[in-house]
Design a protein around this motif. Structure first.
Motif, PDB file in Angstrom:
ATOM      1  N   ALA A  88      -9.290 -10.874  37.104  1.00  0.00           N
ATOM      2  CA  ALA A  88      -8.555  -9.990  38.009  1.00  0.00           C
ATOM      3  C   ALA A  88      -7.336  -9.424  37.299  1.00  0.00           C
ATOM      4  O   ALA A  88      -6.904  -9.933  36.256  1.00  0.00           O
ATOM      5  CB  ALA A  88      -8.129 -10.760  39.253  1.00  0.00           C
ATOM      6  N   ALA A  89      -6.782  -8.370  37.878  1.00  0.00           N
ATOM      7  CA  ALA A  89      -5.561  -7.788  37.312  1.00  0.00           C
ATOM      8  C   ALA A  89      -4.453  -8.832  37.278  1.00  0.00           C
ATOM      9  O   ALA A  89      -4.297  -9.626  38.203  1.00  0.00           O
ATOM     10  CB  ALA A  89      -5.122  -6.587  38.143  1.00  0.00           C
ATOM     11  N   GLY A  90      -3.711  -8.834  36.192  1.00  0.00           N
ATOM     12  CA  GLY A  90      -2.591  -9.760  36.073  1.00  0.00           C
ATOM     13  C   GLY A  90      -2.978 -11.203  35.819  1.00  0.00           C
ATOM     14  O   GLY A  90      -2.179 -12.103  36.063  1.00  0.00           O
ATOM     15  N   SER A  91      -4.177 -11.433  35.288  1.00  0.00           N
ATOM     16  CA  SER A  91      -4.618 -12.820  35.122  1.00  0.00           C
ATOM     17  C   SER A  91      -4.747 -13.246  33.668  1.00  0.00           C
ATOM     18  O   SER A  91      -5.202 -14.349  33.380  1.00  0.00           O
ATOM     19  CB  SER A  91      -5.965 -13.025  35.816  1.00  0.00           C
ATOM     20  OG  SER A  91      -6.947 -12.171  35.257  1.00  0.00           O
ATOM     21  N   SER A 108       1.837  -4.539  26.861  1.00  0.00           N
ATOM     22  CA  SER A 108       2.042  -5.001  28.238  1.00  0.00           C
ATOM     23  C   SER A 108       2.464  -3.864  29.162  1.00  0.00           C
ATOM     24  O   SER A 108       2.155  -3.888  30.349  1.00  0.00           O
ATOM     25  CB  SER A 108       3.106  -6.106  28.276  1.00  0.00           C
ATOM     26  OG  SER A 108       2.648  -7.271  27.651  1.00  0.00           O
ATOM     27  N   GLY A 109       3.154  -2.885  28.608  1.00  0.00           N
ATOM     28  CA  GLY A 109       3.587  -1.761  29.410  1.00  0.00           C
ATOM     29  C   GLY A 109       2.491  -0.765  29.710  1.00  0.00           C
ATOM     30  O   GLY A 109       2.708   0.191  30.458  1.00  0.00           O
ATOM     31  N   THR A 110       1.291  -0.980  29.128  1.00  0.00           N
ATOM     32  CA  THR A 110       0.180  -0.049  29.331  1.00  0.00           C
ATOM     33  C   THR A 110      -1.025  -0.707  30.002  1.00  0.00           C
ATOM     34  O   THR A 110      -2.047  -0.052  30.175  1.00  0.00           O
ATOM     35  CB  THR A 110      -0.282   0.536  27.985  1.00  0.00           C
ATOM     36  OG1 THR A 110      -0.898  -0.496  27.183  1.00  0.00           O
ATOM     37  CG2 THR A 110       0.881   1.135  27.215  1.00  0.00           C
ATOM     38  N   SER A 111      -0.917  -1.989  30.352  1.00  0.00           N
ATOM     39  CA  SER A 111      -2.071  -2.699  30.899  1.00  0.00           C
ATOM     40  C   SER A 111      -1.684  -3.527  32.112  1.00  0.00           C
ATOM     41  O   SER A 111      -0.710  -4.286  32.064  1.00  0.00           O
ATOM     42  CB  SER A 111      -2.678  -3.625  29.831  1.00  0.00           C
ATOM     43  OG  SER A 111      -3.721  -4.418  30.379  1.00  0.00           O
ATOM     44  N   SER A 112      -2.467  -3.398  33.170  1.00  0.00           N
ATOM     45  CA  SER A 112      -2.233  -4.204  34.376  1.00  0.00           C
ATOM     46  C   SER A 112      -2.920  -5.555  34.293  1.00  0.00           C
ATOM     47  O   SER A 112      -2.803  -6.368  35.206  1.00  0.00           O
ATOM     48  CB  SER A 112      -2.742  -3.448  35.607  1.00  0.00           C
ATOM     49  OG  SER A 112      -4.153  -3.238  35.516  1.00  0.00           O
ATOM     50  N   ARG A 113      -3.642  -5.802  33.212  1.00  0.00           N
ATOM     51  CA  ARG A 113      -4.381  -7.061  33.076  1.00  0.00           C
ATOM     52  C   ARG A 113      -3.465  -8.239  32.739  1.00  0.00           C
ATOM     53  O   ARG A 113      -3.820  -9.385  32.969  1.00  0.00           O
ATOM     54  CB  ARG A 113      -5.450  -6.939  31.991  1.00  0.00           C
ATOM     55  CG  ARG A 113      -6.537  -5.905  32.269  1.00  0.00           C
ATOM     56  CD  ARG A 113      -7.504  -5.833  31.093  1.00  0.00           C
ATOM     57  NE  ARG A 113      -8.503  -4.793  31.249  1.00  0.00           N
ATOM     58  CZ  ARG A 113      -9.715  -4.974  31.773  1.00  0.00           C
ATOM     59  NH1 ARG A 113     -10.060  -6.165  32.202  1.00  0.00           N
ATOM     60  NH2 ARG A 113     -10.573  -3.973  31.868  1.00  0.00           N
ATOM     61  N   ILE A 114      -2.285  -7.945  32.159  1.00  0.00           N
ATOM     62  CA  ILE A 114      -1.426  -9.012  31.647  1.00  0.00           C
ATOM     63  C   ILE A 114      -0.535  -9.536  32.763  1.00  0.00           C
ATOM     64  O   ILE A 114       0.216  -8.781  33.386  1.00  0.00           O
ATOM     65  CB  ILE A 114      -0.583  -8.502  30.468  1.00  0.00           C
ATOM     66  CG1 ILE A 114      -1.505  -8.029  29.339  1.00  0.00           C
ATOM     67  CG2 ILE A 114       0.342  -9.603  29.951  1.00  0.00           C
ATOM     68  CD1 ILE A 114      -0.777  -7.322  28.218  1.00  0.00           C
ATOM     69  N   GLY A 115      -0.603 -10.842  32.983  1.00  0.00           N
ATOM     70  CA  GLY A 115       0.190 -11.458  34.040  1.00  0.00           C
ATOM     71  C   GLY A 115       1.392 -12.219  33.544  1.00  0.00           C
ATOM     72  O   GLY A 115       2.268 -12.595  34.331  1.00  0.00           O
ATOM     73  N   ALA A 116       1.479 -12.467  32.236  1.00  0.00           N
ATOM     74  CA  ALA A 116       2.619 -13.190  31.663  1.00  0.00           C
ATOM     75  C   ALA A 116       2.670 -12.904  30.173  1.00  0.00           C
ATOM     76  O   ALA A 116       1.642 -12.882  29.493  1.00  0.00           O
ATOM     77  CB  ALA A 116       2.495 -14.688  31.903  1.00  0.00           C
ATOM     78  N   LEU A 117       3.874 -12.684  29.670  1.00  0.00           N
ATOM     79  CA  LEU A 117       4.087 -12.411  28.247  1.00  0.00           C
ATOM     80  C   LEU A 117       5.095 -13.413  27.703  1.00  0.00           C
ATOM     81  O   LEU A 117       6.166 -13.602  28.286  1.00  0.00           O
ATOM     82  CB  LEU A 117       4.609 -10.986  28.056  1.00  0.00           C
ATOM     83  CG  LEU A 117       5.110 -10.609  26.653  1.00  0.00           C
ATOM     84  CD1 LEU A 117       3.974 -10.631  25.644  1.00  0.00           C
ATOM     85  CD2 LEU A 117       5.775  -9.235  26.668  1.00  0.00           C
TER      86      LEU A 117
END
Length: 214
Positions: A88-91, A108-117
């Motif tokens: 899911a998005a952000g996971s 990270s600024g171009t993808s909604s897939r990343i939930g934590a950096l």
């Protein structure tokens, strides 16, 4: 990519790991770090992004022109993980070290897939983060004596995150350079794992919280 699986778990949150400018040829610490993250319950994907430009180590003379192809490689890896794992998005978590941390922040600024950096002593990539980019919760870890990426970069990232109202944490380690040792390394690892668990596995029992002092 190399994949590191958590033992005995059928389903685990995916984490993308991006090494530093020295590449994977001689530095075994990246794979050791990937194994440690995997052992804590994550599926870790270590991306060989330098392959895109045919390098074993990043060349500083061509770093800026290669930055965009490396970003594309990281986005390709995110898409592959998202498609194969049906995430899911952000996971998806992203852990970047030095140059890899700069790539992680930019992507990270171009993808909604990343939930934590998690950014280990990374620079702020000038111009690579769009003004309207939505950044994920971010953990910044840096040494105040870093001669390669000055600690001013960590504070600049913190300022950017604060301006955009992004949930974030920052830990500056006194006396540490470009890389951590001893207690600083152990503390940074605990913080990174706790941060990933909190944002990628919200229902999981939290790891012991590290001290909040800077």
């Amino acid at each position: 990519m190399e994949r590191f699986e958590p033992g005995g778990q059928r389903s685990a949150p995916p984490v993308l790991m991006l090494h530093g400018a020295d590449g994977l040829g001689l530095n075994g610490q990246y794979r050791a770090g990937a194994r440690e993250i995997a052992a804590s319950g994550f599926q870790v994907h270590l991306v060989h992004y330098l392959d895109r430009t045919g390098e074993r180590r990043a060349s500083f003379s061509t770093l800026f022109q290669n930055f965009v192809p490396w970003m594309e490689t990281v986005r390709d890896a995110l898409a592959w993980i998202g498609d194969t794992a049906e995430t899911a998005a952000g996971s998806i978590g992203l852990v970047g070290i030095s140059l890899g941390a700069a790539l992680g922040l930019a992507v990270s600024g171009t993808s909604s897939r990343i939930g934590a950096l998690v950014s280990f002593y990374g620079p702020l990539p000038q111009g690579a983060v769009a003004p309207d980019a939505r950044l994920p919760p971010t953990l910044v870890l840096h040494g105040n004596m870093d001669p390669v990426v000055p600690v001013a970069n960590a504070y600049a990232i913190e300022s950017l995150l604060r301006q955009r109202h992004v949930p974030h944490e920052i830990r500056i380690y006194p006396g540490e350079g470009h890389g951590f040792r001893g207690q600083a390394q152990a503390d940074a690892t605990r913080r990174a794992l706790a941060f990933l668990r909190r944002h990628l596995v919200p229902e999981a029992p939290p790891l012991p919280a590290p001290d909040r002092d800077r």
